[in-house]
Write an enzyme that holds these catalytic residues in place. Structure first.
Site, PDB file in Angstrom:
ATOM      1  N   ALA A 133       0.885  -1.151  -0.211  1.00  9.66           N
ATOM      2  CA  ALA A 133       0.119  -0.075   0.082  1.00  9.66           C
ATOM      3  C   ALA A 133       0.912   1.256  -0.094  1.00  9.66           C
ATOM      4  O   ALA A 133       2.143   1.152   0.608  1.00  9.66           O
ATOM      5  CB  ALA A 133      -0.843  -0.080   1.364  1.00  9.66           C
ATOM      6  N   ALA A 135       0.658   5.591   0.424  1.00 11.97           N
ATOM      7  CA  ALA A 135       0.034   6.721   0.566  1.00 11.97           C
ATOM      8  C   ALA A 135       0.951   8.020   0.528  1.00 11.97           C
ATOM      9  O   ALA A 135       2.063   8.068   0.190  1.00 11.97           O
ATOM     10  CB  ALA A 135      -0.758   6.754   1.883  1.00 11.97           C
ATOM     11  N   SER A 136       0.214   9.232   0.608  1.00 14.57           N
ATOM     12  CA  SER A 136       1.317  10.197   0.690  1.00 14.57           C
ATOM     13  C   SER A 136       2.351  10.562   1.640  1.00 14.57           C
ATOM     14  O   SER A 136       3.518  11.060   0.840  1.00 14.57           O
ATOM     15  CB  SER A 136       0.391  11.867   0.515  1.00 14.57           C
ATOM     16  OG  SER A 136      -0.221  11.636   2.111  1.00 14.57           O
ATOM     17  N   ILE A 137       2.408   9.760   2.597  1.00 17.11           N
ATOM     18  CA  ILE A 137       3.497   9.931   3.649  1.00 17.11           C
ATOM     19  C   ILE A 137       4.270   8.769   3.589  1.00 17.11           C
ATOM     20  O   ILE A 137       5.568   8.772   3.570  1.00 17.11           O
ATOM     21  CB  ILE A 137       3.045  10.387   5.171  1.00 17.11           C
ATOM     22  CG1 ILE A 137       2.390  11.866   4.902  1.00 17.11           C
ATOM     23  CG2 ILE A 137       3.951  10.108   6.039  1.00 17.11           C
ATOM     24  CD1 ILE A 137       1.870  12.444   6.290  1.00 17.11           C
ATOM     25  N   ALA A 138       3.638   7.568   3.430  1.00 14.28           N
ATOM     26  CA  ALA A 138       4.401   6.472   3.570  1.00 14.28           C
ATOM     27  C   ALA A 138       4.149   5.263   2.806  1.00 14.28           C
ATOM     28  O   ALA A 138       3.043   5.342   2.377  1.00 14.28           O
ATOM     29  CB  ALA A 138       4.639   5.985   5.141  1.00 14.28           C
ATOM     30  N   GLN A 139       4.846   4.244   2.761  1.00 16.66           N
ATOM     31  CA  GLN A 139       4.214   2.930   2.236  1.00 16.66           C
ATOM     32  C   GLN A 139       4.675   1.710   2.926  1.00 16.66           C
ATOM     33  O   GLN A 139       5.549   1.813   3.639  1.00 16.66           O
ATOM     34  CB  GLN A 139       4.774   2.799   0.666  1.00 16.66           C
ATOM     35  CG  GLN A 139       6.297   2.561   0.422  1.00 16.66           C
ATOM     36  CD  GLN A 139       6.655   2.623  -1.321  1.00 16.66           C
ATOM     37  OE1 GLN A 139       5.945   2.983  -1.869  1.00 16.66           O
ATOM     38  NE2 GLN A 139       7.554   1.657  -1.316  1.00 16.66           N
ATOM     39  N   VAL A 140       3.877   0.548   2.748  1.00 18.36           N
ATOM     40  CA  VAL A 140       4.067  -0.583   3.686  1.00 18.36           C
ATOM     41  C   VAL A 140       4.592  -1.916   2.962  1.00 18.36           C
ATOM     42  O   VAL A 140       4.099  -1.880   1.814  1.00 18.36           O
ATOM     43  CB  VAL A 140       2.745  -0.911   4.149  1.00 18.36           C
ATOM     44  CG1 VAL A 140       2.992  -2.204   5.178  1.00 18.36           C
ATOM     45  CG2 VAL A 140       2.368   0.512   5.252  1.00 18.36           C
ATOM     46  N   LYS A 155       6.750  -0.213   7.381  1.00 17.63           N
ATOM     47  CA  LYS A 155       6.210   1.269   6.832  1.00 17.63           C
ATOM     48  C   LYS A 155       7.361   2.104   6.634  1.00 17.63           C
ATOM     49  O   LYS A 155       8.219   2.390   7.811  1.00 17.63           O
ATOM     50  CB  LYS A 155       5.200   1.873   7.837  1.00 17.63           C
ATOM     51  CG  LYS A 155       4.292   2.855   7.531  1.00 17.63           C
ATOM     52  CD  LYS A 155       3.298   3.325   8.447  1.00 17.63           C
ATOM     53  CE  LYS A 155       2.325   4.309   7.998  1.00 17.63           C
ATOM     54  NZ  LYS A 155       0.937   4.489   8.836  1.00 17.63           N
ATOM     55  N   ASP A 290      -8.479   7.488  13.588  1.00 19.95           N
ATOM     56  CA  ASP A 290      -8.568   7.301  12.140  1.00 19.95           C
ATOM     57  C   ASP A 290      -9.142   5.933  11.655  1.00 19.95           C
ATOM     58  O   ASP A 290      -8.553   5.028  11.064  1.00 19.95           O
ATOM     59  CB  ASP A 290      -7.118   7.512  11.471  1.00 19.95           C
ATOM     60  CG  ASP A 290      -7.229   7.707  10.263  1.00 19.95           C
ATOM     61  OD1 ASP A 290      -8.254   8.088   9.334  1.00 19.95           O
ATOM     62  OD2 ASP A 290      -5.878   7.532   9.332  1.00 19.95           O
TER      63      ASP A 290
HETATM   64  N1  LIG Z   1       0.678  -4.322  10.908  1.00 25.67           N
HETATM   65  C1  LIG Z   1       0.308  -4.255   9.645  1.00 25.67           C
HETATM   66  N2  LIG Z   1      -0.146  -5.630   9.323  1.00 25.67           N
HETATM   67  C2  LIG Z   1      -0.866  -5.761   7.963  1.00 25.67           C
HETATM   68  N3  LIG Z   1      -1.009  -4.761   7.178  1.00 25.67           N
HETATM   69  C3  LIG Z   1      -0.514  -3.522   7.347  1.00 25.67           C
HETATM   70  C4  LIG Z   1      -0.054  -3.355   8.646  1.00 25.67           C
HETATM   71  N4  LIG Z   1       0.236  -1.927   8.717  1.00 25.67           N
HETATM   72  C5  LIG Z   1      -0.221  -1.468   7.560  1.00 25.67           C
HETATM   73  N5  LIG Z   1      -0.665  -2.344   6.616  1.00 25.67           N
HETATM   74  C6  LIG Z   1      -1.486  -2.304   5.520  1.00 25.67           C
HETATM   75  O1  LIG Z   1      -0.780  -1.254   4.757  1.00 25.67           O
HETATM   76  C7  LIG Z   1      -1.712  -0.355   4.550  1.00 25.67           C
HETATM   77  C8  LIG Z   1      -1.152   1.175   4.804  1.00 25.67           C
HETATM   78  O2  LIG Z   1      -0.857   1.421   6.208  1.00 25.67           O
HETATM   79  P1  LIG Z   1      -1.338   2.383   7.102  1.00 25.67           P
HETATM   80  O3  LIG Z   1      -0.398   2.239   8.419  1.00 25.67           O
HETATM   81  O4  LIG Z   1      -2.706   2.488   7.286  1.00 25.67           O
HETATM   82  O5  LIG Z   1      -0.819   3.900   6.380  1.00 25.67           O
HETATM   83  P2  LIG Z   1      -1.468   5.051   5.919  1.00 25.67           P
HETATM   84  O6  LIG Z   1      -1.334   6.023   7.036  1.00 25.67           O
HETATM   85  O7  LIG Z   1      -0.813   5.256   4.686  1.00 25.67           O
HETATM   86  O8  LIG Z   1      -2.885   4.581   5.771  1.00 25.67           O
HETATM   87  C9  LIG Z   1      -2.828  -0.673   5.380  1.00 25.67           C
HETATM   88  O9  LIG Z   1      -4.070  -0.255   4.909  1.00 25.67           O
HETATM   89  C10 LIG Z   1      -2.750  -2.089   5.340  1.00 25.67           C
HETATM   90  O10 LIG Z   1      -3.377  -2.905   4.285  1.00 25.67           O
END
Ligand SMILES: Nc1ncnc2c1ncn2[C@@H]1O[C@H](COP(=O)(O)OP(=O)(O)O)[C@@H](O)[C@H]1O
Ligand SMILES: [Mg+2]
Length: 511
Positions: A133, A135-140, A155, A290
């Site tokens: 995933a 987004a504007s600030i980070a990716q995972v 992240k 959120d």
């Molecule tokens: N601990 C985690 N376990 C599984 N998926 C995660 C986890 N953290 C983030 N993700 C996946 O990454 C996406 C983006 O992470 P998130 O922390 O929500 O960032 P943002 O602030 O960009 O929304 C989440 O919607 C999820 O699908």
């Protein structure tokens, strides 16, 4: 360099809003005064050609903001939680903004991890996926720790995003000052406060250590909550730009069909979503602010998992107690009592008419309770309540507005999982439990113990403070100079010991 840059950015913003046809809509929604309207048009119109064109398939406001970049998208999202500032209509439109961007290359993510953690990624992780995933600030990324074999989410903050956001935030501050100077009446809308609020939220999200700290505090608070789980942060694999936490495995909350197919009890899940949120807000005063579908999953055993701790809300204990009493008053339809609580808390000035206030509250409560069970909304109740209290001279705290906006989202999530959910039935046990524990005799004992502990802590200083006060009284001319410390009659350490002893005894006795 800052001034010209900010002016240019301001012009480009105005021009983009003009070019995409969003300017009129924004000014209307904010009920901008004529002077501000004129200025906005002067800044925007002649320079239309300088504005970004944006994606013509999007509605005007979304189109303008998306074209202006990540900081604007984020700002728009945060404003969507501030209907008090931008009005309900604009807030609803802003909520449509999607904080999704194309990912940056995995190699760059790896080099950031390497630079921050001081070791090659391959040494730390045996697997490291492409972004799941962005987004504007980070990716995972999904990864596996080499030593333990545990699956984690990593992240990583977007490269260069810190300075880029800072530049835009600078321009927002500049614009806020510009708006205030130009149109002092907009001070009511507090543009500078709004930008400060935005800055504090974004600074929190840009620093992953703060997000890890929120995750860790939230996990600690909620460790005994049945059916709730928070991925724990791994401090050793986290830094300012990297956050590693347990991988949350489960079905997305946004897919009720899949939840039902997997045999989950959706009505129980919906009830728990509401209850957990209220419990965190009331019991801990620290809530996930959120809580949309994208940040929630359901584990195979039915546990609700929450992640993404970029935005958290905090409410102090006093406000929580008052609001719990207010909610309970509404649940019992005792509007006189709700009014009383507002007056006692000093939220409503004492010169207002309490009976008239109680009637205004009745007008808020009755239509809501008269509605079908599955249409009752606590978020609406709070929104109307704030409207009434503001009419009676009380200014709503930002944190309570955040609570109300999150409640809108949480109710939306719960209803999407179980459309028949009765929110009151779900909420009642949490509110009444909280009242029992925070307003009963146990709570009184706890308060007294806390007071005694505080006295105990100040004990050693008290004799000196008392002596100083007495001395100041007896010798006003010297007190002003504040140069003489009188010689104590009884040794200070003896008095201090006595005070500390009394404090500790009371504290221990009441614990
Ligand atoms: N601990 C985690 N376990 C599984 N998926 C995660 C986890 N953290 C983030 N993700 C996946 O990454 C996406 C983006 O992470 P998130 O922390 O929500 O960032 P943002 O602030 O960009 O929304 C989440 O919607 C999820 O699908
Ligand atoms: Mg998220």
């Amino acid at each position: 360099m800052r001034g010209p840059h900010n002016i240019l950015r301001l012009i480009r913003t105005g021009a983009t809003f003009e070019r995409t046809g969003a300017m009129g809509a924004v000014l209307d929604a904010m009920e901008a005064p004529p002077r501000l309207r004129a200025a906005a048009r002067i800044v925007g119109w002649p320079f239309r050609w300088m504005g970004y064109k944006g994606d013509p398939n999007l509605p005007p406001i979304t189109r303008a903001i998306t074209a202006l970049g990540p900081a604007y998208i984020k700002f728009g999202q945060i404003l969507s939680t501030r209907a008090d500032v931008v009005g309900v209509e604009l807030a609803d439109q802003l909520r449509m903004l999607q904080d999704r961007l194309p990912p940056f290359p995995t190699d760059i993510a790896k080099s950031i991890v390497e630079a921050d953690l001081g070791q090659p990624v391959d040494d730390l992780f045996s697997e490291f996926s492409e972004p799941v995933a962005a987004a504007s600030i980070a990716q995972v990324h999904r990864a596996r720790i080499r030593d333990s074999g545990q699956e984690v989410a990593v992240k990583v903050v977007r490269p260069g995003i810190g300075p880029a956001f800072r530049r835009d935030i600078d321009a927002f501050h500049f614009a806020a000052r510009f708006i205030e100077v130009l149109s002092p009446s907009t001070r009511r809308l507090r543009p500078r406060d709004v930008v400060n609020h935005f800055e504090s939220v974004v600074s929190g999200e840009l620093d992953m250590r703060l997000e890890s700290a929120s995750a860790s505090e939230f996990a600690e608070n909620t460790k005994n909550d049945a059916g709730f789980d928070v991925p724990k942060p791994h401090w050793g694999l986290s830094s300012r730009r990297v956050m590693t936490s347990d991988w949350a495995e489960g079905l997305p909350m946004g897919d009720p069909v899949a939840l039902i197919a997997a045999g989950h009890d959706v009505s129980h899940i919906a009830t728990r979503v509401i209850q957990l949120f209220l419990q965190h807000a009331l019991r801990d005063g620290f809530f996930h602010a959120d809580m949309h579908h994208g940040n929630l999953k359901v584990a195979a055993n039915g546990d609700i998992i929450a992640y993404d701790f970029g935005i958290m809300g905090e409410i102090d204990e006093y406000t929580r107690r008052v609001y719990a009493e207010i909610l309970m008053g509404f649940i019992r339809r005792d509007y006189r009592r709700v009014a009383r609580v507002h007056f006692e808390a000093g939220y409503v000035p004492r010169d207002r008419d309490e009976a008239a206030f109680a009637r205004a509250l009745r007008a808020v409560g009755e239509p809501i309770f008269g509605a079908d069970a599955n249409r009752i909304s606590m978020a609406n109740l709070l929104a109307y309540l704030f409207e009434v209290t503001e009419r009676f001279g009380m200014r709503t705290q930002t944190q309570l507005i955040l609570l109300q906006r999150t409640m809108v989202v949480v109710e939306g999530v719960a209803r999407s999982v179980d459309p028949q959910l009765n929110i009151w039935d779900a909420a009642k046990p949490v509110v009444s439990d909280y009242i029992k524990s925070s307003l009963g005799p146990q709570a009184l004992a706890r308060d007294l113990a806390k007071a005694a502990q505080t006295v105990g802590r100040y004990g050693p200083l008290l004799p000196q403070m008392v002596e100083q006060a007495l001395w100041d009284r007896a010798h006003p001319e010297e007190a002003q100079l504040n140069v003489i410390v009188p010689k104590p009659v009884v040794p200070t350490w003896l008095v201090a010991l006595a005070f500390a002893g009394i404090g500790a005894a009371i504290g221990l006795g009441l614990r």
